[in-house]
Scaffold this active site. Structure first.
Site, PDB file in Angstrom:
ATOM      1  N   THR A  54       0.821  -1.211   0.000  1.00  0.00           N
ATOM      2  CA  THR A  54       0.000   0.000   0.000  1.00  0.00           C
ATOM      3  C   THR A  54       0.852   1.256   0.000  1.00  0.00           C
ATOM      4  O   THR A  54       0.687   2.148  -0.833  1.00  0.00           O
ATOM      5  CB  THR A  54      -0.933  -0.002   1.230  1.00  0.00           C
TER       6      THR A  54
ATOM      7  N   VAL B 147       6.780   7.008  12.689  1.00  0.00           N
ATOM      8  CA  VAL B 147       6.112   7.398  13.936  1.00  0.00           C
ATOM      9  C   VAL B 147       4.663   7.812  13.723  1.00  0.00           C
ATOM     10  O   VAL B 147       3.744   7.173  14.223  1.00  0.00           O
ATOM     11  CB  VAL B 147       6.883   8.512  14.664  1.00  0.00           C
TER      12      VAL B 147
ATOM     13  N   ILE C 249       2.275  12.704   9.705  1.00  0.00           N
ATOM     14  CA  ILE C 249       2.462  13.860  10.594  1.00  0.00           C
ATOM     15  C   ILE C 249       3.949  14.163  10.702  1.00  0.00           C
ATOM     16  O   ILE C 249       4.731  13.309  11.113  1.00  0.00           O
ATOM     17  CB  ILE C 249       1.923  13.587  12.002  1.00  0.00           C
TER      18      ILE C 249
ATOM     19  N   GLU D 167      -3.258  -4.542  11.934  1.00  0.00           N
ATOM     20  CA  GLU D 167      -2.040  -5.197  11.473  1.00  0.00           C
ATOM     21  C   GLU D 167      -2.327  -6.695  11.315  1.00  0.00           C
ATOM     22  O   GLU D 167      -3.250  -7.246  11.921  1.00  0.00           O
ATOM     23  CB  GLU D 167      -0.922  -5.002  12.506  1.00  0.00           C
TER      24      GLU D 167
ATOM     25  N   LYS E  30       6.817   3.360  18.520  1.00  0.00           N
ATOM     26  CA  LYS E  30       6.867   4.774  18.128  1.00  0.00           C
ATOM     27  C   LYS E  30       7.364   5.662  19.258  1.00  0.00           C
ATOM     28  O   LYS E  30       8.140   6.597  19.016  1.00  0.00           O
ATOM     29  CB  LYS E  30       5.478   5.203  17.653  1.00  0.00           C
TER      30      LYS E  30
END
Length: 384
Positions: A10, A125, A129, A183, A198
């Site tokens: 993806t 992360v 963003i 996931e 993260k």
């Protein structure tokens, strides 16, 4: 600049699309040609004309013409080999692989430094963003004391459905799964492991340290019930999965846990699959980063940004110490629900039907658990 992309899922195909569609503008920005030479994946996909398809990642990392290797296959085995070999061959690397950096970051960054090449990982992360780069570069004048936020869009989506659509956990989970949010290994999302990966990366840069990822205490959202969300709302809170890292007197506190957040707080009102990161530091005080944390183009945009960043002259240094003193954050207010009255030091209490609900005063978790020994209860942190 010639690029080899390893992993055409993806996000990988999203990177191909952006680099193809924005080619002219990106070339003008950096004043050089931007060409994808390879697309590597186990199964062949339709690639734009001029891009070489290969099943063998060695074709990518061993080609002298390739300047940047983009690793987007995930995991901590083959991906580690690809990245380390690419760095040793003098290639810059861009990755979105948070698990790999959380478990093997020190070795990877030391390898990059030894071979004088760059590795960037903004997409690892917060999806799209921009938080890794601003925290490492734009906040350089500040000493960061605390990082906290919502770092997993899937769990936030589930909790939002439970709150707004009056669903229980299993119903919301089924919807999230049907939409492709989970996931392949659902424990990564539901048990807080993805968020822990993260917060590791953010804490690593903020506090300039490597540490053992396994010292991060992560608890997920499986224990959150619709009943607890309703009671939290009556008390003026929402329940969110919060990852946090902060300086302590004896080291650093880092953990992931479901937490009651005041209903007027900005973080409490981050819903659906959105992420938020709040950084506390000495001069800027508080700064918040907010946006979509996952998705083809969302994540691919961060990857492309890092690819372009490899053309800049600066090289990020990760000359960090190794820190042993990593602890869970255990001093907090707590939400406790039990089916009978309890003798607790509390600031708020109410009962409904057979349930007795408490918000304790700030206390150590071990002290609270000692008081609750032998009881059956639900327990969550409450942000002060």
């Amino acid at each position: 600049m010639k690029i080899g992309i390893v992993g055409l899922g993806t996000v990988g195909f999203g990177v191909v699309e952006i680099l193809t569609q924005q080619k002219e503008r990106l070339e003008k920005t950096i004043n050089q040609e931007v060409t994808i030479k390879y697309g590597c994946a186990l199964e062949e996909v339709d690639l734009p004309d001029g891009i070489i398809y290969t099943k063998d990642f060695h074709d990518v990392i061993n080609d002298d013409e390739v300047d940047v290797v983009v690793e987007l296959i995930g995991g901590t085995t083959i991906a580690k080999t690809i990245i380390l070999e690419a760095l040793k061959n003098g290639k810059h690397v861009v990755t979105a692989n948070k698990a790999l950096l959380a478990h093997h970051g020190q070795e990877i960054f030391e390898t990059a430094a030894k071979h004088n090449v760059k590795i960037y990982y903004e997409a690892s992360v917060g999806g799209g963003i921009p938080v890794v780069v601003p925290a490492k570069e734009d906040l350089v004048a500040n000493e960061i004391s605390k990082i906290e936020g919502i770092l997993n869009g899937t769990t936030n989506f589930i909790l939002t459905l439970m709150e707004t659509d009056n669903l229980d956990f299993d119903e919301a989970l089924t919807i999230a799964d049907g939409l492709g949010f989970l996931e392949a290994d659902v424990s990564l999302d539901l048990d807080g492991i993805d968020a822990a990966h993260k917060i590791y990366i953010l804490a690593m840069n903020a506090f300039e340290m490597f540490f053992d990822f396994n010292k991060i205490h992560a608890s997920g959202i499986r224990s959150v019930t619709k009943k607890d969300m309703d009671y939290a709302k009556k008390l003026g809170y929402k329940i969110k999965l919060i990852a946090q890292a902060k300086k302590l007197e004896n080291g650093y506190g880092i953990d992931v846990s479901p937490t009651l957040i005041g209903i007027k707080d900005i973080v409490a009102n981050v819903n659906q699959a959105y992420n938020v990161v709040e950084i506390t530091c000495n001069y800027l005080e508080n700064v918040i980063f907010y946006g979509k944390g996952a998705g083809r183009y969302v994540t691919a945009s961060a990857v492309v940004s890092d690819i372009i960043k490899t053309t800049k002259t600066e090289i990020w240094k990760h000359e960090y110490r190794y820190e042993e003193n990593i602890f869970p954050i255990t001093k907090s207010q707590y939400y406790v629900r039990c089916d009978h009255p309890l003798d607790l030091d509390y600031k708020t209490y109410f009962s409904f039907d057979k349930d007795h609900i408490y918000i304790t005063n700030t206390m150590e978790l071990d002290d609270l658990k000692n008081q609750l020994e032998g009881e059956t209860y639900n327990l969550f942190k409450v942000r002060d």
